[in-house]
Design a protein around this motif. Structure first.
Motif, PDB file in Angstrom:
ATOM      1  N   SER A   1      62.754  22.395  21.229  1.00 30.62           N
ATOM      2  CA  SER A   1      63.050  22.179  19.812  1.00 30.62           C
ATOM      3  C   SER A   1      63.679  23.405  19.156  1.00 30.62           C
ATOM      4  O   SER A   1      64.329  23.302  18.119  1.00 30.62           O
ATOM      5  CB  SER A   1      61.781  21.786  19.056  1.00 30.62           C
ATOM      6  OG  SER A   1      60.864  22.875  19.005  1.00 30.62           O
TER       7      SER A   1
ATOM      8  N   LYS B   1      54.034  18.997  28.888  1.00 35.43           N
ATOM      9  CA  LYS B   1      55.242  18.475  28.261  1.00 35.43           C
ATOM     10  C   LYS B   1      55.352  18.925  26.810  1.00 35.43           C
ATOM     11  O   LYS B   1      56.457  19.051  26.275  1.00 35.43           O
ATOM     12  CB  LYS B   1      55.257  16.952  28.337  1.00 35.43           C
ATOM     13  CG  LYS B   1      55.389  16.403  29.757  1.00 35.43           C
ATOM     14  CD  LYS B   1      55.416  14.885  29.765  1.00 35.43           C
ATOM     15  CE  LYS B   1      55.541  14.342  31.193  1.00 35.43           C
ATOM     16  NZ  LYS B   1      55.535  12.858  31.214  1.00 35.43           N
ATOM     17  N   GLU B   2      54.197  19.169  26.172  1.00 36.13           N
ATOM     18  CA  GLU B   2      54.209  19.656  24.793  1.00 36.13           C
ATOM     19  C   GLU B   2      54.779  21.074  24.717  1.00 36.13           C
ATOM     20  O   GLU B   2      55.460  21.433  23.749  1.00 36.13           O
ATOM     21  CB  GLU B   2      52.792  19.625  24.215  1.00 36.13           C
ATOM     22  CG  GLU B   2      52.178  18.228  24.112  1.00 36.13           C
ATOM     23  CD  GLU B   2      50.764  18.281  23.554  1.00 36.13           C
ATOM     24  OE1 GLU B   2      50.575  18.854  22.475  1.00 36.13           O
ATOM     25  OE2 GLU B   2      49.849  17.768  24.231  1.00 36.13           O
TER      26      GLU B   2
ATOM     27  N   THR C   1      46.319  24.244  18.703  1.00 35.86           N
ATOM     28  CA  THR C   1      45.382  23.181  19.099  1.00 35.86           C
ATOM     29  C   THR C   1      43.961  23.701  19.284  1.00 35.86           C
ATOM     30  O   THR C   1      43.025  22.923  19.393  1.00 35.86           O
ATOM     31  CB  THR C   1      45.837  22.516  20.408  1.00 35.86           C
ATOM     32  OG1 THR C   1      45.923  23.519  21.437  1.00 35.86           O
ATOM     33  CG2 THR C   1      47.199  21.864  20.246  1.00 35.86           C
TER      34      THR C   1
ATOM     35  N   SER D   1      55.676  29.736  23.848  1.00 37.89           N
ATOM     36  CA  SER D   1      55.343  28.385  23.381  1.00 37.89           C
ATOM     37  C   SER D   1      53.958  27.976  23.845  1.00 37.89           C
ATOM     38  O   SER D   1      53.220  27.301  23.119  1.00 37.89           O
ATOM     39  CB  SER D   1      56.384  27.381  23.895  1.00 37.89           C
ATOM     40  OG  SER D   1      57.668  27.670  23.389  1.00 37.89           O
ATOM     41  N   TYR D   2      53.596  28.384  25.060  1.00 39.23           N
ATOM     42  CA  TYR D   2      52.253  28.069  25.581  1.00 39.23           C
ATOM     43  C   TYR D   2      51.178  28.672  24.679  1.00 39.23           C
ATOM     44  O   TYR D   2      50.222  27.998  24.295  1.00 39.23           O
ATOM     45  CB  TYR D   2      52.107  28.602  27.005  1.00 39.23           C
ATOM     46  CG  TYR D   2      50.756  28.295  27.628  1.00 39.23           C
ATOM     47  CD1 TYR D   2      50.579  27.163  28.406  1.00 39.23           C
ATOM     48  CD2 TYR D   2      49.663  29.131  27.424  1.00 39.23           C
ATOM     49  CE1 TYR D   2      49.353  26.864  28.975  1.00 39.23           C
ATOM     50  CE2 TYR D   2      48.425  28.849  27.973  1.00 39.23           C
ATOM     51  CZ  TYR D   2      48.274  27.715  28.753  1.00 39.23           C
ATOM     52  OH  TYR D   2      47.042  27.421  29.289  1.00 39.23           O
TER      53      TYR D   2
ATOM     54  N   ALA E   1      58.480  20.654  25.089  1.00 39.43           N
ATOM     55  CA  ALA E   1      59.048  20.052  23.879  1.00 39.43           C
ATOM     56  C   ALA E   1      59.173  21.094  22.768  1.00 39.43           C
ATOM     57  O   ALA E   1      60.175  21.128  22.038  1.00 39.43           O
ATOM     58  CB  ALA E   1      58.186  18.884  23.412  1.00 39.43           C
ATOM     59  N   TYR E   2      58.170  21.948  22.640  1.00 36.99           N
ATOM     60  CA  TYR E   2      58.215  22.991  21.605  1.00 36.99           C
ATOM     61  C   TYR E   2      59.327  23.989  21.912  1.00 36.99           C
ATOM     62  O   TYR E   2      60.061  24.423  21.010  1.00 36.99           O
ATOM     63  CB  TYR E   2      56.872  23.713  21.536  1.00 36.99           C
ATOM     64  CG  TYR E   2      56.704  24.547  20.281  1.00 36.99           C
ATOM     65  CD1 TYR E   2      56.156  23.998  19.131  1.00 36.99           C
ATOM     66  CD2 TYR E   2      57.114  25.881  20.244  1.00 36.99           C
ATOM     67  CE1 TYR E   2      56.012  24.755  17.970  1.00 36.99           C
ATOM     68  CE2 TYR E   2      56.977  26.634  19.097  1.00 36.99           C
ATOM     69  CZ  TYR E   2      56.420  26.067  17.961  1.00 36.99           C
ATOM     70  OH  TYR E   2      56.292  26.822  16.819  1.00 36.99           O
TER      71      TYR E   2
ATOM     72  N   PHE F   1      46.166  20.777  26.004  1.00 41.68           N
ATOM     73  CA  PHE F   1      47.435  20.126  25.697  1.00 41.68           C
ATOM     74  C   PHE F   1      48.231  19.887  26.983  1.00 41.68           C
ATOM     75  O   PHE F   1      48.036  20.569  27.993  1.00 41.68           O
ATOM     76  CB  PHE F   1      48.257  20.975  24.724  1.00 41.68           C
ATOM     77  CG  PHE F   1      48.355  22.416  25.114  1.00 41.68           C
ATOM     78  CD1 PHE F   1      49.329  22.852  25.996  1.00 41.68           C
ATOM     79  CD2 PHE F   1      47.461  23.352  24.596  1.00 41.68           C
ATOM     80  CE1 PHE F   1      49.424  24.177  26.358  1.00 41.68           C
ATOM     81  CE2 PHE F   1      47.558  24.686  24.960  1.00 41.68           C
ATOM     82  CZ  PHE F   1      48.531  25.103  25.836  1.00 41.68           C
ATOM     83  N   ASP F   2      49.129  18.906  26.931  1.00 40.33           N
ATOM     84  CA  ASP F   2      49.953  18.575  28.093  1.00 40.33           C
ATOM     85  C   ASP F   2      51.088  19.578  28.235  1.00 40.33           C
ATOM     86  O   ASP F   2      51.618  20.090  27.241  1.00 40.33           O
ATOM     87  CB  ASP F   2      50.524  17.163  27.942  1.00 40.33           C
ATOM     88  CG  ASP F   2      51.148  16.669  29.229  1.00 40.33           C
ATOM     89  OD1 ASP F   2      52.372  16.849  29.380  1.00 40.33           O
ATOM     90  OD2 ASP F   2      50.425  16.110  30.075  1.00 40.33           O
TER      91      ASP F   2
ATOM     92  N   LYS G   1      50.995  26.888  21.286  1.00 43.64           N
ATOM     93  CA  LYS G   1      50.285  25.617  21.398  1.00 43.64           C
ATOM     94  C   LYS G   1      48.783  25.848  21.538  1.00 43.64           C
ATOM     95  O   LYS G   1      47.976  25.110  20.971  1.00 43.64           O
ATOM     96  CB  LYS G   1      50.795  24.821  22.593  1.00 43.64           C
ATOM     97  CG  LYS G   1      52.235  24.328  22.471  1.00 43.64           C
ATOM     98  CD  LYS G   1      52.407  23.395  21.281  1.00 43.64           C
ATOM     99  CE  LYS G   1      51.581  22.124  21.411  1.00 43.64           C
ATOM    100  NZ  LYS G   1      51.795  21.206  20.264  1.00 43.64           N
TER     101      LYS G   1
END
Length: 312
Positions: free
Chosen positions: A133, A125-126, A117, A109-110, A129-130, A122-123, A113
């Protein structure tokens, strides 16, 4: 796009993939370590507890078996140490599976992201969250990995009876399997596919680029392994020196708090580094995935051509 952003959707050759991995590693190691520690806190504490139980069980059983009057102490003491060992082993297995699921997903996920982006601002928390989900697909995928690796283990035993050639085949199958599962996992998360669709696409990408996939995982897996071994040198030397001190001075390690603490921290540190190394290995397959995907579908190349057409 940030000036220091490393484009991932690029059709790279073998050498470029390895170079890109280390560039990505240097740029993102601090940020990802922060993510790793933030969402692994409770698991790290649990690993510490599991390590304590395992160490206490091992030390107790060794002391019990080596004691000259162990029969006089009765079976109750031995049973106590066996309970420690069993409880530590079960807790470790459960935590290991949970940590595997979490960090396999966090690393992927890192990178997703980062690619979407086009920076690493990015934070954290994103990233969580990914991951959250798509947790259902992630869990199913990890559970499917268990029988897949079990089949590989059986096949490896069969090839072990073939001298020399069998050993090479084992390693080729191992790194192919690592590539296939890693690339499939990225495709599943990146495109929010089902597990079987992700595995199918991963198979397609890796089999078409078989030797590149195997070679990248072999070389970078070897280098990451060396890096992890270097990381363990200092604590390994300290534990070795302490063990030598225990043996030479006949220290009663079964009742020594210092011995328990040192061996517990050493075991826990080893487990944490092993988990972290798994995250670094998954980054390898992320870069491999984007390279193979771009080679097959030319998504980034088409976008650039369209941008050039619009600017004209």
């Amino acid at each position: 796009m940030a000036d220091n952003y490393i484009p991932l959707r690029v059709n790279r050759d073998f050498g470029d993939i390895i170079t890109t991995y280390f560039d990505f590693f240097k740029q993102n190691i601090k940020k990802f370590t922060n993510v790793f520690l933030s969402y692994n806190g409770i698991f790290l504490v649990s690993l510490l507890i599991a390590s304590y139980l395992l160490v206490s069980g091992f030390i107790g059983l060794i002391a019990y078996e080596s004691a000259p009057n162990n029969f006089a102490t009765g079976a109750q003491l031995e049973e106590k140490y066996m309970i420690y060992l069993a409880a530590g082993g079960i807790l470790f297995f459960v935590i290991f599976i949970m940590v595997l699921v979490l960090n396999y997903a966090l690393a992927s996920s890192y990178m997703i992201k980062y690619e979407s982006t086009e920076n690493n601002e990015f934070d954290k928390k994103e990233v969580w969250a990914y991951t959250k989900s798509q947790f259902g697909n992630i869990l199913v995928f990890i559970l499917l990995m268990i029988p897949i690796w079990f089949v590989f283990f059986i096949v490896s035993i069969i090839f072990a009876f073939i001298p020399i050639v069998g050993l090479f085949v084992q390693y080729i199958l191992q790194f192919f399997l690592t590539s296939w599962l890693g690339v499939s996992f990225y495709d599943m998360l990146q495109n929010k596919k089902g597990v079987t669709d992700g595995l199918g696409e991963g198979w397609n990408l890796v089999t078409k680029n078989f030797w590149k996939s195997v070679g990248v995982n072999f070389i970078l897996g070897l280098l990451i392994g060396i890096l992890m071994m270097i990381t363990l040198i200092i604590p390994g030397v300290l534990i070795g020196v302490y063990t030598f001190h225990v043996v030479e001075n006949n220290v009663d390690y079964s009742t020594s708090v210092v011995s328990t603490v040192i061996y517990t921290l050493g075991t826990c540190l080893f487990l944490i580094i092993a988990v972290y190394g798994q995250c670094l290995s998954q980054f390898v397959n992320g870069i491999l995935y984007y390279s193979l995907h771009e080679k097959t579908y030319n998504i980034n190349t088409r976008i650039k051509i369209e941008q050039i057409g619009k600017s004209e």
